[in-house]
Design a protein around this motif. Structure first.
Motif, PDB file in Angstrom:
ATOM      1  N   CYS A  89      -5.921   9.209   4.261  1.00  0.00           N
ATOM      2  CA  CYS A  89      -5.606   7.950   3.596  1.00  0.00           C
ATOM      3  C   CYS A  89      -5.433   6.877   4.670  1.00  0.00           C
ATOM      4  O   CYS A  89      -5.145   7.184   5.828  1.00  0.00           O
ATOM      5  CB  CYS A  89      -4.353   8.064   2.738  1.00  0.00           C
ATOM      6  SG  CYS A  89      -2.835   8.438   3.636  1.00  0.00           S
ATOM      7  N   ALA A  90      -5.632   5.643   4.278  1.00  0.00           N
ATOM      8  CA  ALA A  90      -5.480   4.522   5.207  1.00  0.00           C
ATOM      9  C   ALA A  90      -5.061   3.307   4.400  1.00  0.00           C
ATOM     10  O   ALA A  90      -5.467   3.137   3.260  1.00  0.00           O
ATOM     11  CB  ALA A  90      -6.780   4.252   5.959  1.00  0.00           C
ATOM     12  N   TRP A  91      -4.257   2.475   5.009  1.00  0.00           N
ATOM     13  CA  TRP A  91      -3.789   1.298   4.300  1.00  0.00           C
ATOM     14  C   TRP A  91      -3.750   0.117   5.254  1.00  0.00           C
ATOM     15  O   TRP A  91      -3.637   0.274   6.459  1.00  0.00           O
ATOM     16  CB  TRP A  91      -2.405   1.532   3.690  1.00  0.00           C
ATOM     17  CG  TRP A  91      -1.369   1.930   4.691  1.00  0.00           C
ATOM     18  CD1 TRP A  91      -0.515   1.126   5.380  1.00  0.00           C
ATOM     19  CD2 TRP A  91      -1.095   3.266   5.125  1.00  0.00           C
ATOM     20  NE1 TRP A  91       0.269   1.877   6.208  1.00  0.00           N
ATOM     21  CE2 TRP A  91      -0.056   3.183   6.078  1.00  0.00           C
ATOM     22  CE3 TRP A  91      -1.616   4.527   4.790  1.00  0.00           C
ATOM     23  CZ2 TRP A  91       0.469   4.309   6.700  1.00  0.00           C
ATOM     24  CZ3 TRP A  91      -1.103   5.648   5.415  1.00  0.00           C
ATOM     25  CH2 TRP A  91      -0.076   5.531   6.359  1.00  0.00           C
ATOM     26  N   ASN A  92      -3.884  -1.069   4.676  1.00  0.00           N
ATOM     27  CA  ASN A  92      -3.742  -2.244   5.515  1.00  0.00           C
ATOM     28  C   ASN A  92      -2.562  -3.075   5.066  1.00  0.00           C
ATOM     29  O   ASN A  92      -2.237  -3.164   3.879  1.00  0.00           O
ATOM     30  CB  ASN A  92      -5.035  -3.048   5.629  1.00  0.00           C
ATOM     31  CG  ASN A  92      -5.303  -3.912   4.438  1.00  0.00           C
ATOM     32  OD1 ASN A  92      -5.111  -3.494   3.306  1.00  0.00           O
ATOM     33  ND2 ASN A  92      -5.730  -5.130   4.692  1.00  0.00           N
ATOM     34  N   SER A  93      -1.898  -3.585   6.054  1.00  0.00           N
ATOM     35  CA  SER A  93      -0.693  -4.367   5.849  1.00  0.00           C
ATOM     36  C   SER A  93      -0.544  -5.294   7.045  1.00  0.00           C
ATOM     37  O   SER A  93      -1.441  -5.416   7.853  1.00  0.00           O
ATOM     38  CB  SER A  93       0.524  -3.452   5.722  1.00  0.00           C
ATOM     39  OG  SER A  93       0.644  -2.653   6.883  1.00  0.00           O
TER      40      SER A  93
END
Lengths: 111, 116
Positions: A89-93
């Motif tokens: 999983c990967a997320w941007n913030s």
């Protein structure tokens, strides 16, 4: 570290069974993505879910997102031997520029 | 064919010998990034670039340099490699800026670096 975790670290199932992988993250996010990696190769994008979405489908993939728990899950239905890979999983913030990856789940589908 | 091209695929070097890993994309993407992958740690971001001449540090920038003089190229430079930089490196790119940045990353095939 801003890394989250994925659970389980490794998963072994029989062909035809469903595989569920979980991802937890630590910050508020704009979107969350799932990627697949075949042994040592580059990652391939699977699906993206936005922070205002709760569930998304793509073929045999189903992704859920619970922003209150800062968690997401990836379900692969009717698994095949070719699904054997690592899933991240990967997320941007943080102003959109940073993309943080989880530690990955290694899935083995036994024919 | 849309792709991110990294070279070399494998590299063995010795401590202190400067090296460059090249990365090129043919999709006119504005955003490019470098990651290293180590067992049990997932992928960690080294540097990223929002556009030409715009670069910034990721989570593990120490010991690395980057440049973005052209939109398509984003080389990773190790001025004085050390054994703890032995790792699998990936370059990635995506289109857009602002809210659309990082919507979908396209990855290169990776560079396995060994520093002796």
């Amino acid at each position: 570290s801003q890394q989250g975790e994925e659970d389980p670290q490794a998963l072994s199932i029989q062909e035809g069974e469903n595989a569920t992988m979980n991802c937890s993250y630590k910050t508020s996010i704009n979107n969350l993505q799932w990627y697949r990696q075949n042994s040592g190769r580059g990652l391939v994008h699977l699906i993206l879910i936005r922070s205002n979405e709760r569930e998304k489908h793509s073929g045999r993939l189903r992704v859920t997102l619970d922003t209150s728990k800062k968690s997401s899950s990836l379900l692969i239905t009717a698994s095949r031997a070719a699904d054997t890979a690592s899933y991240f999983c990967a997320w941007n913030s943080g102003g959109y520029q940073k993309v943080t990856f989880g530690t990955g789940t290694k899935l083995q589908v036994i024919p | 064919e849309a792709q991110v091209t990294q070279n070399p695929r494998y590299l063995i070097t010795v401590t202190g010998k400067k090296l460059t890993v090249t990365c090129s994309q043919n999709m006119n993407h504005e955003y490019m990034s470098w990651y290293r992958q180590d067992p049990g740690l997932g992928l960690r971001q080294i540097y990223y670039s929002m556009n030409v001449e715009v670069t910034d540090k990721g989570d593990v920038p120490e010991g690395y340099k980057v440049s973005r003089k052209e939109k398509r190229n984003f080389p990773l430079i190790l001025e004085s490699p050390s054994p703890n930089q032995t790792s699998l490196y990936f370059c990635a790119s995506s289109k857009g800026t602002g809210a659309r940045t990082n919507e979908k990353l396209f990855f290169g095939s990776g560079t396995q670096l060994s520093v002796l």
